[in-house]
Design an enzyme around this catalytic site. Sequence first.
Site, PDB file in Angstrom:
ATOM      1  N   LYS A 143      14.646 -33.965  38.736  1.00  0.00           N
ATOM      2  CA  LYS A 143      14.752 -32.567  38.324  1.00  0.00           C
ATOM      3  C   LYS A 143      13.571 -32.218  37.426  1.00  0.00           C
ATOM      4  CE  LYS A 143      17.449 -29.500  35.458  1.00  0.00           C
ATOM      5  NZ  LYS A 143      16.393 -29.410  34.441  1.00  0.00           N
ATOM      6  N   HIS A 201       6.366 -31.293  39.302  1.00  0.00           N
ATOM      7  CA  HIS A 201       5.347 -30.286  39.002  1.00  0.00           C
ATOM      8  C   HIS A 201       4.331 -30.773  37.963  1.00  0.00           C
ATOM      9  CE1 HIS A 201       8.273 -29.692  35.786  1.00  0.00           C
ATOM     10  NE2 HIS A 201       7.277 -29.205  35.085  1.00  0.00           N
TER      11      HIS A 201
END
Length: 183
Positions: A158, A162
């Site tokens: 989670k 990125h």
Amino acid sequence: TMRHDVPGSTAAWLLYSGSKSNLAAWADFPRTVETGKNAFERVHGKDAWTYFAEHPEEGQVFNQAMVDLTDLQAPAVVASYPFSNFKTICDVAGGRGALLASVLLKHSGPRGWLVDEAHVLEQAGAFLASRGVADRVDRKPGNMFVDIPAGADAYMLKEILHDWDAARSLLIQPAPSRSNIAQ
């Protein structure tokens, strides 16, 4: 929601967002767009995780921000996936274990593995106990690029991909699978 003592608090996120280290990185955003290089690393000379380890008070604020944001997101995640189909769920770089705790509270069958750096997992025991799932979670210290244990039935990641480019992100997988990456 700007108070610390209310459900749905975003206070820690606001504090981290306005921190000197974060603002300095965002102030360098135009250069990030020009170069494609990570602003935090360029401005501070190290990645955020190393910085937090060296500045534990800011790391604590960041960690609480992640817990608070996860608490806002977890109900939708838990409701949208059949986690009860799994015996063992591994939360990779899961911090204190907020998402894993939410999954285990909703689904009584699975056990969890929480994988993160040792200094992060030190805080996880009390947190998992406060959520009532400490007895169902094995904390496994390690670096997500090297030490993700094989053998879980499901792996959760989670808000971590990125932070890395594609080549580095591909290393985030259980150790036996990693040997296929070089090919």
